[in-house]
Design a protein around this motif. Sequence first.
Motif, PDB file in Angstrom:
ATOM      1  N   ASP A 225       1.633 -50.298  22.317  1.00  0.00           N
ATOM      2  CA  ASP A 225       1.248 -51.224  21.210  1.00  0.00           C
ATOM      3  C   ASP A 225       1.501 -50.179  19.647  1.00  0.00           C
ATOM      4  O   ASP A 225       0.533 -49.584  19.475  1.00  0.00           O
ATOM      5  N   GLN A 226       2.513 -50.767  18.927  1.00  0.00           N
ATOM      6  CA  GLN A 226       2.672 -49.860  17.911  1.00  0.00           C
ATOM      7  C   GLN A 226       1.552 -50.125  16.705  1.00  0.00           C
ATOM      8  O   GLN A 226       1.147 -49.027  16.409  1.00  0.00           O
ATOM      9  N   GLN A 227       0.999 -51.200  16.483  1.00  0.00           N
ATOM     10  CA  GLN A 227       0.074 -51.794  15.709  1.00  0.00           C
ATOM     11  C   GLN A 227      -1.248 -51.189  16.134  1.00  0.00           C
ATOM     12  O   GLN A 227      -1.915 -50.458  15.313  1.00  0.00           O
ATOM     13  N   ASP A 228      -1.635 -51.297  17.281  1.00  0.00           N
ATOM     14  CA  ASP A 228      -2.849 -50.832  18.099  1.00  0.00           C
ATOM     15  C   ASP A 228      -3.013 -49.350  18.021  1.00  0.00           C
ATOM     16  O   ASP A 228      -3.874 -48.852  17.745  1.00  0.00           O
ATOM     17  N   ALA A 229      -1.806 -48.548  18.050  1.00  0.00           N
ATOM     18  CA  ALA A 229      -1.580 -47.122  18.091  1.00  0.00           C
ATOM     19  C   ALA A 229      -2.025 -46.776  16.503  1.00  0.00           C
ATOM     20  O   ALA A 229      -2.790 -45.762  16.493  1.00  0.00           O
ATOM     21  N   PHE A 231      -3.892 -48.340  14.607  1.00  0.00           N
ATOM     22  CA  PHE A 231      -5.319 -48.823  14.331  1.00  0.00           C
ATOM     23  C   PHE A 231      -6.240 -47.315  14.864  1.00  0.00           C
ATOM     24  O   PHE A 231      -7.118 -47.196  14.087  1.00  0.00           O
ATOM     25  N   LEU A 232      -5.811 -47.004  16.035  1.00  0.00           N
ATOM     26  CA  LEU A 232      -6.354 -46.003  16.777  1.00  0.00           C
ATOM     27  C   LEU A 232      -6.533 -44.662  16.011  1.00  0.00           C
ATOM     28  O   LEU A 232      -7.119 -43.737  15.786  1.00  0.00           O
ATOM     29  N   ILE A 233      -4.997 -44.307  15.421  1.00  0.00           N
ATOM     30  CA  ILE A 233      -4.936 -43.149  14.773  1.00  0.00           C
ATOM     31  C   ILE A 233      -4.535 -43.389  13.560  1.00  0.00           C
ATOM     32  O   ILE A 233      -3.490 -43.420  13.126  1.00  0.00           O
ATOM     33  N   THR A 234      -5.733 -43.299  12.528  1.00  0.00           N
ATOM     34  CA  THR A 234      -5.477 -43.416  11.264  1.00  0.00           C
ATOM     35  C   THR A 234      -5.386 -41.995  10.708  1.00  0.00           C
ATOM     36  O   THR A 234      -5.206 -40.876  11.420  1.00  0.00           O
TER      37      THR A 234
ATOM     38  N   ASN B  29      12.046 -55.618  14.877  1.00  0.00           N
ATOM     39  CA  ASN B  29      10.944 -54.924  14.665  1.00  0.00           C
ATOM     40  C   ASN B  29      10.337 -55.205  13.407  1.00  0.00           C
ATOM     41  O   ASN B  29       8.990 -55.202  13.425  1.00  0.00           O
ATOM     42  N   VAL B  30      10.836 -55.276  12.400  1.00  0.00           N
ATOM     43  CA  VAL B  30      10.392 -55.621  11.054  1.00  0.00           C
ATOM     44  C   VAL B  30       9.652 -57.070  11.159  1.00  0.00           C
ATOM     45  O   VAL B  30       8.832 -57.006  10.611  1.00  0.00           O
ATOM     46  N   SER B  31      10.448 -57.898  11.713  1.00  0.00           N
ATOM     47  CA  SER B  31      10.133 -59.322  11.792  1.00  0.00           C
ATOM     48  C   SER B  31       8.787 -59.407  12.521  1.00  0.00           C
ATOM     49  O   SER B  31       7.541 -59.884  12.257  1.00  0.00           O
ATOM     50  N   ASN B  32       8.536 -58.406  13.827  1.00  0.00           N
ATOM     51  CA  ASN B  32       7.479 -58.319  14.490  1.00  0.00           C
ATOM     52  C   ASN B  32       6.004 -57.744  13.852  1.00  0.00           C
ATOM     53  O   ASN B  32       4.931 -58.305  13.831  1.00  0.00           O
ATOM     54  N   ALA B  33       6.679 -56.543  13.005  1.00  0.00           N
ATOM     55  CA  ALA B  33       5.573 -56.133  12.238  1.00  0.00           C
ATOM     56  C   ALA B  33       4.867 -57.112  11.060  1.00  0.00           C
ATOM     57  O   ALA B  33       3.936 -57.016  10.734  1.00  0.00           O
ATOM     58  N   GLU B  34       5.868 -57.951  10.538  1.00  0.00           N
ATOM     59  CA  GLU B  34       5.603 -58.911   9.657  1.00  0.00           C
ATOM     60  C   GLU B  34       4.592 -59.856  10.246  1.00  0.00           C
ATOM     61  O   GLU B  34       3.260 -60.190   9.632  1.00  0.00           O
ATOM     62  N   SER B  35       4.982 -60.140  11.343  1.00  0.00           N
ATOM     63  CA  SER B  35       3.993 -61.294  11.862  1.00  0.00           C
ATOM     64  C   SER B  35       2.783 -60.702  12.358  1.00  0.00           C
ATOM     65  O   SER B  35       1.737 -61.365  12.667  1.00  0.00           O
ATOM     66  N   GLY B  36       2.729 -59.288  12.746  1.00  0.00           N
ATOM     67  CA  GLY B  36       1.458 -58.584  12.899  1.00  0.00           C
ATOM     68  C   GLY B  36       0.391 -58.755  11.834  1.00  0.00           C
ATOM     69  O   GLY B  36      -0.584 -58.912  11.812  1.00  0.00           O
ATOM     70  N   ILE B  37       1.159 -58.594  10.690  1.00  0.00           N
ATOM     71  CA  ILE B  37       0.353 -58.755   9.299  1.00  0.00           C
ATOM     72  C   ILE B  37      -0.275 -60.234   9.105  1.00  0.00           C
ATOM     73  O   ILE B  37      -1.471 -60.581   8.850  1.00  0.00           O
ATOM     74  N   ASP B  38       0.644 -60.821   9.230  1.00  0.00           N
ATOM     75  CA  ASP B  38       0.447 -62.494   9.335  1.00  0.00           C
ATOM     76  C   ASP B  38      -1.007 -62.839  10.194  1.00  0.00           C
ATOM     77  O   ASP B  38      -1.806 -63.451   9.790  1.00  0.00           O
ATOM     78  N   VAL B  39      -0.823 -62.438  11.430  1.00  0.00           N
ATOM     79  CA  VAL B  39      -1.820 -62.513  12.441  1.00  0.00           C
ATOM     80  C   VAL B  39      -2.978 -62.241  11.975  1.00  0.00           C
ATOM     81  O   VAL B  39      -4.259 -62.770  11.861  1.00  0.00           O
ATOM     82  N   GLN B  40      -3.372 -60.800  11.188  1.00  0.00           N
ATOM     83  CA  GLN B  40      -4.356 -60.258  10.799  1.00  0.00           C
ATOM     84  C   GLN B  40      -4.917 -60.855   9.707  1.00  0.00           C
ATOM     85  O   GLN B  40      -6.117 -61.101   9.518  1.00  0.00           O
ATOM     86  N   LEU B  41      -3.898 -61.598   8.625  1.00  0.00           N
ATOM     87  CA  LEU B  41      -4.420 -62.088   7.516  1.00  0.00           C
ATOM     88  C   LEU B  41      -4.987 -63.437   7.812  1.00  0.00           C
ATOM     89  O   LEU B  41      -5.956 -63.810   7.282  1.00  0.00           O
ATOM     90  N   ALA B 131      -3.579 -50.963   9.687  1.00  0.00           N
ATOM     91  CA  ALA B 131      -2.672 -50.468  10.751  1.00  0.00           C
ATOM     92  C   ALA B 131      -1.457 -51.341  10.600  1.00  0.00           C
ATOM     93  O   ALA B 131      -0.224 -50.953  10.758  1.00  0.00           O
ATOM     94  N   ALA B 132      -1.552 -52.695  10.510  1.00  0.00           N
ATOM     95  CA  ALA B 132      -0.508 -53.543  10.707  1.00  0.00           C
ATOM     96  C   ALA B 132       0.578 -53.380   9.515  1.00  0.00           C
ATOM     97  O   ALA B 132       1.835 -53.226   9.340  1.00  0.00           O
ATOM     98  N   ARG B 133      -0.181 -53.079   8.362  1.00  0.00           N
ATOM     99  CA  ARG B 133       1.023 -52.575   7.160  1.00  0.00           C
ATOM    100  C   ARG B 133       1.744 -51.448   7.352  1.00  0.00           C
ATOM    101  O   ARG B 133       2.832 -51.216   7.159  1.00  0.00           O
ATOM    102  N   ARG B 134       0.960 -50.255   7.885  1.00  0.00           N
ATOM    103  CA  ARG B 134       1.774 -48.959   8.276  1.00  0.00           C
ATOM    104  C   ARG B 134       2.647 -49.448   9.618  1.00  0.00           C
ATOM    105  O   ARG B 134       3.853 -48.866   9.260  1.00  0.00           O
ATOM    106  N   THR B 135       2.474 -50.337  10.236  1.00  0.00           N
ATOM    107  CA  THR B 135       3.485 -50.308  11.065  1.00  0.00           C
ATOM    108  C   THR B 135       4.676 -51.040  10.649  1.00  0.00           C
ATOM    109  O   THR B 135       5.716 -50.985  10.875  1.00  0.00           O
TER     110      THR B 135
END
Lengths: 311, 185
Positions: A225-229, A231-234, B29-41, B131-135
Amino acid sequence: MDPQLKDRIHRNCQKIFSDMDLKRKKQPYLIVTLIGAALVILGFKYRLSGDLVGGLAAATAGYLYWLYFSPYWHAQKVFKSIMLPQIVRSVNPDLKYSLTSTFSKSLLSGTQLLPLGFDNMKADDEFTGKIQHIQFGFRDISLTETKGSGKNKRTVQVFQGVIFDFTYPKKFSSHTVIHKDRVESVVGGYVAGLFQDFAQSVSTLKRVQLEHPDFEKQFQVLSTDQQDARFLITPKTMELIMAFTNEFGKDAHFCFYQNRFYIALDFPALHFDLKHPENLDDVISRVEQIWGMIQRVAEVLDLDNQSYKVV
Amino acid sequence: METFIIGLIAVLVVFGILTYNSLVHKKANVSNAESGIDVQLTKRQDLIIKLVEVAKQYMKFESETLTQIVKLRTQAMQAPSLNERMQTENQLSNELSKLQISFENYPDLKTNTQFIEIQRALHEIEEQLAAARRTFNAAVTAYNVALEAFPSSLMASAIGYQTKPLFVAEEKKREDVDMKKLFNS
């Protein structure tokens, strides 16, 4: 260490060693030597094959070796299973020692902590306890692989080191590993990327590219999981991991799996053998060194304050 | 010669397909990452409402801040794009920071179990959001590089793909924290 306890342990160790000497004296060396020699002579007399006679001689020598050393091995086992846990507890009351380890080969394979193949794993000398409110485990690990076939078959040691695990109250959402990036440091970024992309095409763990250039040069991060990685590795975690490798050696691997954070470190085998009761101080200081190392690892990685730590 | 031309065309077709698929994957991947931010928001929004509900019972003198938070939350939920939503979310974060400082004046609230739980969860969501923003930024960087690098840039312009903006930290957040000012306010 409390002098009274030390004195008691010392006396017990002397007892273990005197029992060992007694047992050694009682071993039937002479009978075994005579039987072995008689069999070899008969073998020659009846013109048995050279291989068979040689085998008989080797078996006799091996049995004599075992007769001589088995009391020593037994004494070490008694020392490690009865005396060493007491020494460890005296260094820190929350620290526990076990001669055997619960860390299994299937668990190590599941974590994908080490990027290498192996056939057999030996895990022993396990320390468990709590540090910075986190349950930890630490043990000696040796991995071997069988190479070649037929007469060229040989067993090669592929890893000798220690594995730490730190248990967190919550399960991580991803399986994330941080490997020492050997390919990148040897052949450079672009070609390394091609190698890694190929390797990942068959794996569930995908490469995570992080924004820290120095960290990216030294390590390869793979995760489910790219996002969780991330989150773990700040960025702070990356700095701490680099500080860790600077202090404890470059050959370190890390992994977040289920609810545990694992570290594998290239390290000489932990020897807690007591050669003689007079060497008790050496063993005590070795235990103190190991405990100091565990504390330093937790301190350098600032484990208690990491984002994944659920208070 | 004919075989060479057919071979060349085949190579070009395969290369074109691979490049096209790679661009599509990067965009996805960009769309997925965008939805990742949306979920957290969205998770953060839910927690903010719970936080306001608990805080209301104790913070009689902060009604203006609480009302502003609820108003910004509604605005954020109705924002037409992620960028506009992020702007409102940033304002919301500022209001929340103010609220966090004023919690110090309400010791009873600070010991409320539900409040402590929400604070913990909110802290974790903030970390997840970072993390979602970095992704998202990593995915956008990979996508933008593919759009600008040769020869994938040819395919990108042919199918009309355009570069996407990165999330940039707010100016205010980049400034050093003036502790003196913070404690005198």
